[in-house]
Enzyme design. Structure first.
Site, PDB file in Angstrom:
ATOM      1  CG  ASP A 150     -12.595 -31.868 -36.910  1.00 61.86           C
ATOM      2  OD1 ASP A 150     -13.518 -32.634 -37.178  1.00 61.86           O
ATOM      3  OD2 ASP A 150     -12.784 -30.714 -36.479  1.00 61.86           O
ATOM      4  CG  HIS A 185     -16.200 -29.048 -36.438  1.00 63.15           C
ATOM      5  ND1 HIS A 185     -15.495 -30.165 -36.109  1.00 63.15           N
ATOM      6  CD2 HIS A 185     -17.371 -29.133 -35.754  1.00 63.15           C
ATOM      7  CE1 HIS A 185     -16.195 -30.894 -35.263  1.00 63.15           C
ATOM      8  NE2 HIS A 185     -17.339 -30.287 -35.028  1.00 63.15           N
TER       9      HIS A 185
HETATM   10  P1  NAI Z   1     -25.457 -28.944 -24.681  1.00 70.98           P
HETATM   11  O1  NAI Z   1     -26.790 -28.873 -25.332  1.00 70.98           O
HETATM   12  O2  NAI Z   1     -25.189 -29.949 -23.626  1.00 70.98           O
HETATM   13  O3  NAI Z   1     -25.118 -27.519 -24.051  1.00 70.98           O
HETATM   14  C1  NAI Z   1     -25.273 -26.330 -24.739  1.00 70.98           C
HETATM   15  C2  NAI Z   1     -25.620 -25.273 -23.721  1.00 70.98           C
HETATM   16  O4  NAI Z   1     -25.624 -24.022 -24.389  1.00 70.98           O
HETATM   17  C3  NAI Z   1     -27.002 -25.454 -23.099  1.00 70.98           C
HETATM   18  O5  NAI Z   1     -26.869 -25.447 -21.689  1.00 70.98           O
HETATM   19  C4  NAI Z   1     -27.792 -24.276 -23.629  1.00 70.98           C
HETATM   20  O6  NAI Z   1     -28.728 -23.789 -22.685  1.00 70.98           O
HETATM   21  C5  NAI Z   1     -26.679 -23.270 -23.871  1.00 70.98           C
HETATM   22  N1  NAI Z   1     -27.019 -22.231 -24.853  1.00 70.98           N
HETATM   23  C6  NAI Z   1     -27.762 -22.336 -25.969  1.00 70.98           C
HETATM   24  N2  NAI Z   1     -27.873 -21.144 -26.561  1.00 70.98           N
HETATM   25  C7  NAI Z   1     -27.178 -20.268 -25.809  1.00 70.98           C
HETATM   26  C8  NAI Z   1     -26.940 -18.876 -25.899  1.00 70.98           C
HETATM   27  N3  NAI Z   1     -27.472 -18.139 -26.890  1.00 70.98           N
HETATM   28  N4  NAI Z   1     -26.175 -18.297 -24.945  1.00 70.98           N
HETATM   29  C9  NAI Z   1     -25.659 -19.023 -23.944  1.00 70.98           C
HETATM   30  N5  NAI Z   1     -25.871 -20.336 -23.792  1.00 70.98           N
HETATM   31  C10 NAI Z   1     -26.612 -20.949 -24.722  1.00 70.98           C
HETATM   32  O7  NAI Z   1     -24.409 -29.067 -25.874  1.00 70.98           O
HETATM   33  P2  NAI Z   1     -22.867 -29.450 -25.807  1.00 70.98           P
HETATM   34  O8  NAI Z   1     -22.719 -30.910 -25.930  1.00 70.98           O
HETATM   35  O9  NAI Z   1     -22.235 -28.752 -24.657  1.00 70.98           O
HETATM   36  O10 NAI Z   1     -22.359 -28.835 -27.187  1.00 70.98           O
HETATM   37  C11 NAI Z   1     -22.338 -27.430 -27.391  1.00 70.98           C
HETATM   38  C12 NAI Z   1     -22.070 -27.120 -28.850  1.00 70.98           C
HETATM   39  O11 NAI Z   1     -20.780 -27.575 -29.244  1.00 70.98           O
HETATM   40  C13 NAI Z   1     -23.040 -27.777 -29.830  1.00 70.98           C
HETATM   41  O12 NAI Z   1     -23.380 -26.825 -30.823  1.00 70.98           O
HETATM   42  C14 NAI Z   1     -22.232 -28.894 -30.435  1.00 70.98           C
HETATM   43  O13 NAI Z   1     -22.680 -29.242 -31.718  1.00 70.98           O
HETATM   44  C15 NAI Z   1     -20.868 -28.223 -30.494  1.00 70.98           C
HETATM   45  N6  NAI Z   1     -19.716 -29.111 -30.652  1.00 70.98           N
HETATM   46  C16 NAI Z   1     -18.676 -28.643 -31.418  1.00 70.98           C
HETATM   47  C17 NAI Z   1     -17.544 -29.397 -31.606  1.00 70.98           C
HETATM   48  C18 NAI Z   1     -16.421 -28.879 -32.436  1.00 70.98           C
HETATM   49  O14 NAI Z   1     -15.462 -29.642 -32.648  1.00 70.98           O
HETATM   50  N7  NAI Z   1     -16.434 -27.666 -32.940  1.00 70.98           N
HETATM   51  C19 NAI Z   1     -17.429 -30.727 -30.992  1.00 70.98           C
HETATM   52  C20 NAI Z   1     -18.537 -31.109 -30.170  1.00 70.98           C
HETATM   53  C21 NAI Z   1     -19.642 -30.325 -30.020  1.00 70.98           C
END
Ligand code: NAI
Length: 328
Positions: free
Chosen positions: A161, A189
């Site tokens: 952000d 966030h």
């Molecule tokens: P993605 O779905 O591509 O990857 C997430 C991965 O985490 C998957 O491979 C899944 O198997 C794994 N996962 C789920 N639960 C798990 C657990 N208990 N232990 C270990 N691995 C686990 O999602 P992406 O795009 O990589 O995003 C990840 C997270 O980041 C989402 O929650 C998204 O909303 C968040 N995010 C946060 C931002 C921020 O500014 N704080 C910005 C962009 C995304």
């Protein structure tokens, strides 16, 4: 050469993981003289573990001189063992028909388990960054589940952000993004966050005076920064990943190596200042030095800012109340 440090990354086979791990291994996060051992966690399903294996093969194929070792696991107690840094990226995404409260509960379960594991096996100085959404509340849950670790070790990512706000201001003023100082984002966030450029300067001159357009602030800037995540999904068909990984690198880099007096935004447990109840994981301006962050104190909060800061606070308090029963 320095001794290697252990960097745990969860959700390692996901989108953000794919942008993040290679940059950590190349030295962009902790410096070009700091070897790292990557300890990667994924869910115990065959597909996720196979994808993680593929990522590890690619990491091997980069022949990174700073990559001193790798561990891939489905067990948080293995992935967090002696971790000096932990980037908690993996989270449960919102599925079809899932209510917001269900999402909170599902993630609360994950971050309770991971907080406990950090408590049990990580370095006592572990620096934790929670990226997985809802990031602030997940960080709060992990912190509460790790009573033997200092609360200050737990942070949530507001840096995306912050960077989004910087880029909007650079474009509006026609100035270099790197020239903008003392900008911050308050709160959660989420689209309720409050990006605040009242104190921002460029070469000593006030950005607010330079823009001199309160209507733009309220009706263009704040909604653009707040809804940027949604705009990316609409354009790309996928959520922000490279910019999120970049923000995670920035956050950890600055926390570990310092900001030279520059303000950055971190979600940190409140000490009660700025009218934010103690313990709430809230985005505030900080400076970092010697591996510690320090909150920027004493900023004046005007009526509009108070309203915006309370709005995003109330969302966080609701989220906290929604998971309270899991933490008692
Ligand atoms: P993605 O779905 O591509 O990857 C997430 C991965 O985490 C998957 O491979 C899944 O198997 C794994 N996962 C789920 N639960 C798990 C657990 N208990 N232990 C270990 N691995 C686990 O999602 P992406 O795009 O990589 O995003 C990840 C997270 O980041 C989402 O929650 C998204 O909303 C968040 N995010 C946060 C931002 C921020 O500014 N704080 C910005 C962009 C995304």
């Amino acid at each position: 050469m320095k001794q290697p440090v252990r960097v745990a990354v969860t959700g390692a086979a996901g989108q953000i993981g794919y942008s993040l791990l290679f940059r950590i291994a190349s030295g962009e996060m902790l410096g070009k003289d700091q070897p790292v051992i990557l300890q990667m966690l994924e869910v115990p399903f065959e597909k996720a573990q196979a994808a993680l294996k593929g990522v590890m093969m690619e990491l091997d194929d980069c022949a990174f001189p700073l990559l001193a070792g790798m561990v891939g696991s489905d067990d948080p107690n293995v992935a967090f063992k002696d971790a000096d840094y932990a980037l908690l990226v993996g989270a449960r995404p919102r599925g079809p028909g899932m209510e917001r409260s269900d999402l909170l509960q599902e993630n609360a379960k994950i971050f309770t388990v991971q907080g406990k594991a950090l408590n049990d096996v990580a370095s006592r100085n572990v620096k934790v960054l929670v990226v997985g959404n809802p990031a602030n509340t997940n960080a709060y849950i992990a912190m509460k589940s790790a009573p033997d670790l200092p609360a200050k070790n737990f942070t949530a990512m507001l840096r995306l952000d912050h960077n989004r706000a910087l880029s909007q201001l650079a474009s509006k003023t026609g100035k270099d993004v790197a020239a903008i100082e003392t900008m911050t984002v308050w709160g959660n966030h989420s689209p309720t966050m409050y990006a605040d450029y009242r104190f921002a300067t460029i070469a000593g001159a006030s950005v607010k005076d330079m823009i001199n357009d309160e209507d733009w602030n309220r009706n263009v800037f704040l909604p653009t920064v707040g809804k940027r995540g949604g705009a990316i999904i609409e354009a790309r068909g996928l959520s922000s990943a490279a910019s999120a990984a970049n923000a995670a690198i920035d956050h950890m880099h600055d926390w570990a190596l310092g900001t030279n007096g520059k303000w950055v935004t971190m979600g940190i447990p409140s000490d009660g200042s700025y009218g934010i109840p103690e313990g709430v994981m809230y985005g505030v301006p900080v400076t970092c030095a010697n591996g510690e962050y320090t909150r920027v104190e004493g900023l004046e909060i005007d009526a509009f800012s108070r309203e915006r800061m309370d709005f995003t606070l109330n969302e966080l308090l609701e989220e906290r109340d929604g998971v309270a029963h899991l933490l008692s």
